[in-house]
Design a protein around this motif. Structure first.
Motif, mmCIF file in Angstrom:
data_model
loop_
_atom_site.group_PDB
_atom_site.id
_atom_site.type_symbol
_atom_site.label_atom_id
_atom_site.label_comp_id
_atom_site.label_asym_id
_atom_site.label_seq_id
_atom_site.Cartn_x
_atom_site.Cartn_y
_atom_site.Cartn_z
ATOM 1 N N LEU B 112 0.826 -1.207 0.000
ATOM 2 C CA LEU B 112 0.000 0.000 0.000
ATOM 3 C C LEU B 112 0.861 1.258 0.000
ATOM 4 O O LEU B 112 0.559 2.224 -0.687
ATOM 5 C CB LEU B 112 -0.935 -0.003 1.217
ATOM 6 C CG LEU B 112 -1.974 -1.123 1.181
ATOM 7 C CD1 LEU B 112 -2.858 -1.078 2.413
ATOM 8 C CD2 LEU B 112 -2.825 -1.033 -0.078
ATOM 9 N N GLY B 113 1.952 1.200 0.764
ATOM 10 C CA GLY B 113 2.884 2.329 0.767
ATOM 11 C C GLY B 113 3.376 2.640 -0.636
ATOM 12 O O GLY B 113 3.490 3.795 -1.034
ATOM 13 N N ALA B 114 3.648 1.564 -1.396
ATOM 14 C CA ALA B 114 4.171 1.739 -2.754
ATOM 15 C C ALA B 114 3.110 2.323 -3.676
ATOM 16 O O ALA B 114 3.366 3.263 -4.430
ATOM 17 C CB ALA B 114 4.665 0.402 -3.295
ATOM 18 N N ILE B 115 1.887 1.785 -3.605
ATOM 19 C CA ILE B 115 0.852 2.213 -4.550
ATOM 20 C C ILE B 115 0.398 3.641 -4.258
ATOM 21 O O ILE B 115 0.211 4.442 -5.165
ATOM 22 C CB ILE B 115 -0.343 1.234 -4.523
ATOM 23 C CG1 ILE B 115 0.092 -0.123 -5.086
ATOM 24 C CG2 ILE B 115 -1.514 1.790 -5.334
ATOM 25 C CD1 ILE B 115 -0.959 -1.189 -5.037
ATOM 26 N N PHE B 116 0.249 3.969 -2.985
ATOM 27 C CA PHE B 116 -0.267 5.294 -2.668
ATOM 28 C C PHE B 116 0.827 6.306 -2.334
ATOM 29 O O PHE B 116 0.537 7.445 -1.993
ATOM 30 C CB PHE B 116 -1.293 5.185 -1.539
ATOM 31 C CG PHE B 116 -2.476 4.346 -1.940
ATOM 32 C CD1 PHE B 116 -3.369 4.810 -2.900
ATOM 33 C CD2 PHE B 116 -2.661 3.074 -1.430
ATOM 34 C CE1 PHE B 116 -4.442 4.034 -3.315
ATOM 35 C CE2 PHE B 116 -3.735 2.285 -1.833
ATOM 36 C CZ PHE B 116 -4.626 2.765 -2.781
ATOM 37 N N ARG B 117 2.089 5.885 -2.470
ATOM 38 C CA ARG B 117 3.229 6.787 -2.195
ATOM 39 C C ARG B 117 3.033 7.584 -0.920
ATOM 40 O O ARG B 117 3.043 8.813 -0.925
ATOM 41 C CB ARG B 117 3.443 7.769 -3.354
ATOM 42 C CG ARG B 117 3.940 7.151 -4.618
ATOM 43 C CD ARG B 117 5.418 7.396 -4.846
ATOM 44 N NE ARG B 117 5.933 6.392 -5.763
ATOM 45 C CZ ARG B 117 6.186 6.616 -7.046
ATOM 46 N NH1 ARG B 117 6.047 7.801 -7.551
ATOM 47 N NH2 ARG B 117 6.627 5.641 -7.806
ATOM 48 N N LEU B 118 2.816 6.863 0.179
ATOM 49 C CA LEU B 118 2.634 7.538 1.450
ATOM 50 C C LEU B 118 3.906 8.299 1.810
ATOM 51 O O LEU B 118 4.990 7.986 1.330
ATOM 52 C CB LEU B 118 2.316 6.509 2.544
ATOM 53 C CG LEU B 118 1.148 5.573 2.218
ATOM 54 C CD1 LEU B 118 1.013 4.491 3.260
ATOM 55 C CD2 LEU B 118 -0.146 6.382 2.131
ATOM 56 N N ARG B 119 3.724 9.280 2.676
ATOM 57 C CA ARG B 119 4.849 10.118 3.078
ATOM 58 C C ARG B 119 5.975 9.273 3.686
ATOM 59 O O ARG B 119 7.140 9.447 3.366
ATOM 60 C CB ARG B 119 4.349 11.131 4.107
ATOM 61 C CG ARG B 119 5.267 12.291 4.315
ATOM 62 C CD ARG B 119 4.677 13.226 5.367
ATOM 63 N NE ARG B 119 5.691 13.615 6.328
ATOM 64 C CZ ARG B 119 6.654 14.491 6.052
ATOM 65 N NH1 ARG B 119 6.712 15.061 4.872
ATOM 66 N NH2 ARG B 119 7.549 14.802 6.970
ATOM 67 N N SER B 120 5.577 8.316 4.539
ATOM 68 C CA SER B 120 6.598 7.496 5.197
ATOM 69 C C SER B 120 7.391 6.707 4.153
ATOM 70 O O SER B 120 8.598 6.537 4.277
ATOM 71 C CB SER B 120 5.933 6.534 6.177
ATOM 72 O OG SER B 120 5.057 5.670 5.481
#
Lengths: 330, 254
Positions: B112-120
Motif C-alpha cells: 500500500l505504501g508503494a501504490i499510494f506513495r505515502l509520506r513514510s
C-alpha cells in the motif's frame, strides 16, 4: 515519406499520449457494439495479463495456472451475488480477498520450487480448481452449467448494463491497475522482486526474505485476477467451468511472454496480439475460418524464434535474456 | 564477550567431513584472517555462519545469540553481511540498485505504501538512496553508480559486492577471497579499504587463499586444513607454523 516519418518523430511525446488517451476515451462513440465488446474483453484480459505479470514478470515465477485465481474471483462474486444478493461492488473486494487467501493456501507449500517444477505444480492446481468447479462437490458452483443470473454492477442506482458502460468501467480499472503497477515497479518491493529473480541466494544473503517476497507476488497477482474475475462474471452474467481452462492460463502466459516479460506496455501489446488479433483474423479469413488458429499459432512460433524477449520488453529483462543466451551458446 | 563464537562446528557432505569440530571466535573491531589451501573448508565455514547450510553439529553465536536454524536473511538482519567467492551481483541492474538491496532489511514499506506513495514511504526511499550512495562513495564507485553491474570491470565488481554488503549495516562483514583475480595494485588498494571499513566499526572475517595479502592486514589468523584448525595466532606466528607450511607446500619426504 522519410521526411514525414522524421517530422512525426519530432512531435513532442506528450502529444502522442494525449492523442492516444483521446482515442481511447472516444473510441466507443465511433464504433459498433461488437467492437466495444471486443474492447471490454481486451480490458479484462489486460487486467489478467497485468496481474500475472507480477508473478511471472516481476518475481520470475513460472505460473501456468493463473485461470484458477480468476475463477476463484468470478465464482466468489457469482455465489455471493446470486445466493445472498450481495451487490457486485461489495463482492469485488471480497473476491480479491478470497483469491488472495486461496493463493496463500496453495502457493505457500510450493514456493521453494523453481522454474519448471513450479510450473508443473501450477498447471496441477489450475486443473484441480477447474475440476472442482465442474464436479461441484459442495453443491455451490453449479457444475457443468456454472452459475447464471449474476447481477450487473450498479452504483447509486446507475446500472452498468450497456457495452459502453462496461467499456468505461473496465477502462477505469485498467488505468488504475497500470498506475498501481508502475508504482509497485519502482518501490522497495518491486526492487526485491528483481533481486530474487536475478539471484535468489544473493538476495537472501542481502537480508531479503525471499519466501515472503515471492508469496507477496502471488497474493497481489491473485487478488488482481480476482478483481478481473468479478468484472468478467458481472459483464457476462453467466460463468461456467470451461472458461477457466488450462488453455486460458496458457493465453495469459503468452500475453506476458509475447508482449514482453515484466513490461506494462508489453503486456498491453501482448493482450492485443492474443485477444484482439484472433478477432481481426476472423474478419480477414472469413472464407477459411479453420485457418485462423493455424495462422495464429505460426505467428507465435515466429515470434519466439525471432524476438524471444517479446514485442516491448522491459530493459532489465532484455539484458537478462541476452546474458542467458550468451551463456547457453558458450 | 566475543562478537562471534563458533564451537565444535561440524559439517559433513556424504562421507566427506568438510568441517571438523572447529572452534574460533571474533572480538569486536578485529580483522580475523582465515587461510588454508583449496578445499580446506573455508567457504563451507562461511556458508554455515550465514545460514546457507545447516551444520551437523556445534554452535554459532552472535552477541551470545545462537544462529542455528535461522534463515540467511534473518542472520543478515542480525548483523552479518557477506560477499561471495564467485561474484554474485545482480548483473542486469545498476550498481546503485545493487547496493540499495542491502537496505531492504532495514526498511519496511509494503504494497500500500508503494501504490499510494505515502509520506513514510517517500522518506524511506530517500533514506535508502542516501545510504546506498554513501556506501558507493566509501568504495569509490559513486561515479559509476548508473552503470550496469555486469559492465563494470572485475575489480569494481568485487568492490561493489562489498558496498552492497555494507549497505545492510553489518556488525560483522565476511569477505570470501575479496582479492581473487585482482592485480597486486588492486588488491593492496582493497586492503586499504578493508582497513577503513574496520576503522568505521565493523568487525571483519576474511578468507584468503593468498598468504601475502592476508598477513599484512589481519590482527589474528586461523589456518584450516581438511576442515580442521591447524594453527591460530598472530600472522608472524602462523606463518612460521610447521603444519601450516606443510599444508601449503606438502610434507618434506625424508
Amino acid at each position: 515519406m522519410k521526411d514525414l516519418f522524421l517530422r512525426l518523430k519530432g512531435i513532442d511525446q506528450r502529444w502522442w499520449y494525449l492523442a492516444l488517451a483521446l482515442g481511447i476515451i472516444l473510441f466507443p462513440w465511433f464504433t459498433s457494439n461488437y467492437w466495444i465488446s471486443v474492447a471490454v474483453f481486451f480490458g479484462i484480459y489486460a487486467l489478467l495479463g497485468l496481474s500475472l505479470n507480477i508473478i511471472l514478470g516481476y518475481a520470475g515465477l513460472f505460473q501456468l495456472g493463473h485461470a484458477a485465481f480468476w475463477a476463484v474471483g468470478a465464482y466468489t462474486t457469482a455465489i455471493l451475488n446470486t445466493r445472498y444478493g450481495i451487490p457486485i461492488f461489495v463482492t469485488l473486494p471480497i473476491s480479491a480477498l478470497v483469491s488472495a487467501l486461496f493463493a496463500i493456501l496453495i502457493t505457500k507449500p510450493i514456493l521453494h520450487l523453481r522454474g519448471d517444477y513450479l510450473c508443473l505444480v501450477t498447471i496441477g492446481f489450475g486443473e484441480i480448481v477447474r475440476l472442482f468447479l465442474f464436479n461441484d462437490p459442495l453443491g455451490i458452483t453449479g457444475g457443468i452449467n456454472g452459475i447464471r443470473g449474476i447481477d450487473r454492477p450498479s452504483i447509486f442506482g446507475f446500472v452498468f448494463h450497456q457495452p459502453i458502460h462496461y467499456y468505461y468501467l473496465t477502462l477505469a480499472f485498467v488505468v488504475f491497475t497500470i498506475f498501481a503497477m508502475r508504482r509497485l515497479e519502482n518501490s522497495r518491493l518491486g526492487r526485491a522482486w528483481i533481486y530474487v529473480r536475478e539471484d535468489e541466494l544473493a538476495a537472501e544473503a542481502m537480508g531479503i526474505d525471499t519466501t515472503q517476497v515471492k508469496l507477496l507476488a502471488f497474493i497481489i497477482g491473485a487478488a488482481w485476477a480476482g478483481v478481473a474475475g468479478t468484472l468478467y462474471a458481472s459483464r457476462y452474467t453467466v460463468i461456467a467451468p470451461e472458461t477457466f481452462s488450462f488453455w486460458n492460463s496458457c493465453v495469459m502466459f503468452c500475453i506476458v511472454i509475447i508482449g514482453g516479460v515484466g513490461s506494462i506496455p508489453g503486456v498491453l501489446v501482448g493482450t492485443l496480439g492474443m485477444v484482439v488479433l484472433p478477432e481481426l483474423l476472423r474478419d480477414v479469413l472469413e472464407e477459411v475460418v479453420q485457418w485462423r488458429m493455424l495462422v495464429f499459432g505460426a505467428a507465435m512460433m515466429l515470434m519466439m524464434i525471432f524476438r524471444p524477449e517479446g514485442f516491448w520488453p522491459s530493459p532489465i529483462r532484455r539484458h537478462e535474456l541476452r546474458a542467458a543466451e550468451l551463456t547457453a551458446s558458450e | 564477550m566475543a562478537l562471534l563464537e563458533v564451537k565444535g562446528l561440524t559439517k559433513r557432505f556424504g562421507g566427506l567431513t568438510a568441517v571438523k569440530r572447529l572452534d574460533f571466535h571474533l572480538d569486536e573491531g578485529e580483522i580475523l584472517g582465515m587461510i588454508g589451501p583449496n578445499g580446506a573448508g573455508k567457504t563451507t565455514v562461511f556458508n554455515l555462519i550465514t545460514g546457507i547450510y545447516p551444520p551437523d553439529g556445534g554452535e554459532i553465536r552472535l552477541n551470545g545469540q545462537s544462529l542455528l536454524g535461522l534463515r540467511p536473511h534473518v542472520i543478515t538482519e542480525l548483523g552479518i553481511a557477506r560477499t561471495f567467492q564467485n561474484i554474485r551481483l545482480f548483473a542486469n541492474i545498476t550498481a546503485l540498485e545493487n547496493v540499495m538491496a542491502g537496505q531492504h532489511c532495514r526498511t519496511r514499506a509494503g504494497v500500500l505504501g508503494a501504490i499510494f506513495r505515502l509520506r513514510s514511504q517517500r522518506l524511506e526511499e530517500q533514506r535508502i538512496l542516501r545510504e546506498a550512495e554513501r556506501c558507493l562513495r566509501f568504495l569509490g564507485l559513486y561515479e559509476k553508480r548508473h552503470e550496469l553491474a555486469k559492465n563494470l570491470p572485475y575489480g569494481d565488481q568485487r568492490r561493489l559486492e562489498i558496498a552492497r554488503a555494507l549497505a545492510t549495516g553489518p556488525q560483522l562483514l565476511i569477505l570470501d577471497e575479496p582479492t581473487a583475480g585482482m592485480s597486486e595494485k588492486e588488491s593492496s588498494e582493497l586492503m586499504d579499504i578493508i582497513s577503513q571499513v574496520r576503522d568505521s566499526g565493523v568487525t571483519i572475517l576474511l578468507i584468503e587463499h593468498d598468504m601475502k595479502v592476508v598477513m599484512g592486514i589481519s590482527d589474528r589468523i586461523i589456518a584450516l586444513d581438511n576442515g580442521e584448525k591447524i594453527a591460530e595466532g598472530r600472522p608472524a606466528e602462523v606463518q612460521r607454523n610447521q603444519r601450516v607450511i606443510e599444508a601449503y607446500l606438502g610434507k618434506e619426504e625424508v
